[in-house]
Design a protein around this motif. Structure first.
Motif, PDB file in Angstrom:
ATOM      1  N   GLU A 253      14.204   1.064 -16.790  1.00 58.90           N
ATOM      2  CA  GLU A 253      13.683   2.098 -15.447  1.00 58.90           C
ATOM      3  C   GLU A 253      13.397   3.389 -16.309  1.00 58.90           C
ATOM      4  OE1 GLU A 253      13.997   2.508 -11.053  1.00 58.90           O
ATOM      5  OE2 GLU A 253      15.761   2.014 -11.955  1.00 58.90           O
TER       6      GLU A 253
ATOM      7  N   ASP B 252      19.513  -2.530 -10.340  1.00 65.23           N
ATOM      8  CA  ASP B 252      20.129  -1.664 -11.386  1.00 65.23           C
ATOM      9  C   ASP B 252      21.443  -2.343 -11.822  1.00 65.23           C
ATOM     10  OD1 ASP B 252      18.400   0.781 -11.163  1.00 65.23           O
ATOM     11  OD2 ASP B 252      18.886   0.740  -9.235  1.00 65.23           O
TER      12      ASP B 252
ATOM     13  N   TRP C 287      11.230   7.166 -15.043  1.00 66.49           N
ATOM     14  CA  TRP C 287      11.747   7.201 -13.741  1.00 66.49           C
ATOM     15  C   TRP C 287      11.189   8.011 -12.734  1.00 66.49           C
ATOM     16  CZ3 TRP C 287      16.385  10.197 -11.645  1.00 66.49           C
ATOM     17  CH2 TRP C 287      16.961   9.421 -10.675  1.00 66.49           C
TER      18      TRP C 287
ATOM     19  N   TRP D 132      18.912   1.666 -15.868  1.00 67.58           N
ATOM     20  CA  TRP D 132      18.813   2.913 -15.378  1.00 67.58           C
ATOM     21  C   TRP D 132      19.394   3.815 -15.528  1.00 67.58           C
ATOM     22  CZ3 TRP D 132      21.182   4.962 -10.880  1.00 67.58           C
ATOM     23  CH2 TRP D 132      20.826   6.212 -10.370  1.00 67.58           C
TER      24      TRP D 132
ATOM     25  N   HIS E 209      13.731  -6.310  -8.864  1.00 66.75           N
ATOM     26  CA  HIS E 209      14.385  -4.920  -9.416  1.00 66.75           C
ATOM     27  C   HIS E 209      15.772  -4.868  -8.992  1.00 66.75           C
ATOM     28  CE1 HIS E 209      14.578  -0.735 -10.794  1.00 66.75           C
ATOM     29  NE2 HIS E 209      15.214  -0.452  -9.735  1.00 66.75           N
TER      30      HIS E 209
END
Length: 323
Positions: A102, A8, A129, A46, A6
């Motif tokens: 996400e 962003d 999210w 995201w 993970h």
């Protein structure tokens, strides 16, 4: 070799490209990846606040920025679309990247957009999210609300297409709905243990067991407020305590890394931390510090094979099984 489940990155790519920068990964990330021996990861789109007020618009902007970044940097990126692509990335000495989402707030109620996103290259997604959306409920939503009827359709389509389902950020009701409505392994890409740090974003022992029984994975999250409630204990050693706990509950084959580093996100507006506080775990603040983590694992008796499993082999299995 470390695969980070993970980051962003595509959000940062979008923000920096909006500011006029090109080759964002080369300019802002590659050196740290190389220093930390990170050979790839799930790079997520995201939808960053305040853009979450119009998620459809932001999703289109992010797809535009991401695709432009990928097309201009094929010398360092291989997007994982199917079996064998991870191995090809290693052979070519490129970053092995899964495009992730996400949260699916950006598709609204149009489940068919999952087909378009799959064609774009998406191979990973969470339903939500932290928010409530038309599909499911995040940790800030109504605790009595979980996956909706529309969300159930999305889950079935994701499993059919070969999109890895992620339950990090889901509230407990959504987690157990996903567990009951899926048949394949699913993951919590960046979550720690509630038994050690009792926050909603972490997982209970029952949830850890459920993921392992299904054949899935949980990714160790470096975000300091998910490590310990005591700020003085938000450090690497207490982070690795979470790893130990996961292994004890789930077994070594069901743990991976999902670091969720925030150091590169300027003006971050999430409510997961208090403004002004450090968002890095002491001695493990960014992607270049992974050697500290590996050293601590060795100190605790993890074998080379154990470390390889957690670092990339466990997720390699998920890739080959699901996409």
């Amino acid at each position: 070799m470390i695969f980070d489940c993970h980051g962003d990155i595509w959000t940062d790519v979008t923000v920096q490209r909006d500011n006029g920068m090109k080759d964002v990964i080369k300019n802002r990330h590659l050196n740290r990846f190389n220093s930390g021996n990170i050979i790839g990861g799930i790079f997520v789109l995201w939808i960053d606040p305040p853009h979450d007020k119009n998620p459809k618009k932001r999703l289109v902007e992010m797809i535009s920025a991401t695709s432009t970044e990928i097309m201009g940097n094929q010398d360092i990126l291989r997007i994982i679309l199917g079996k064998g692509d991870f191995d090809k990335a290693l052979e070519e000495e490129k970053l092995a990247v899964i495009i992730g989402l996400e949260g699916l707030s950006g598709i609204g109620d149009n489940i068919d957009l999952l087909n378009a996103l799959y064609m774009f290259g998406v191979r990973h997604a969470s339903l939500t999210w932290n928010e409530e959306n038309l599909l499911a409920t995040g940790v800030r939503g109504n605790p009595e609300r979980g996956v909706t009827a529309l969300g159930e359709k999305a889950i079935h389509l994701m499993e059919k297409l070969g999109i890895i389902i992620d339950v990090s950020h889901a509230n407990d009701k959504t987690f157990w709905d996903v567990y009951e409505k899926t048949t394949k392994p699913f993951i919590a890409s960046h979550s720690n243990c509630r038994a050690l740090c009792n926050v909603k974003r972490n997982l209970s022992d029952e949830q850890l067991k459920a993921i392992s029984e299904r054949g899935g994975l949980v990714g160790l999250n470096s975000f300091n407020e998910f490590v310990h409630l005591d700020k003085d204990k938000q450090d690497l050693k207490h982070l690795v305590d979470h790893l130990d706990h996961m292994v004890n509950i789930m077994g070594i084959d069901h743990v991976c890394f999902g670091f969720d580093f925030f150091d590169f996100l300027e003006n971050n507006t999430t409510d997961d931390f208090v403004e002004g506080d450090t968002i890095g775990t002491k001695d493990f603040e960014n992607a270049s510090k992974t050697h500290n983590l590996i050293a601590e694992m060795k100190k605790r008796g993890y074998s080379e094979e154990d470390i390889e499993k957690v670092s990339y082999k466990n997720f390699y299995r998920i890739i080959e099984e699901l996409i």
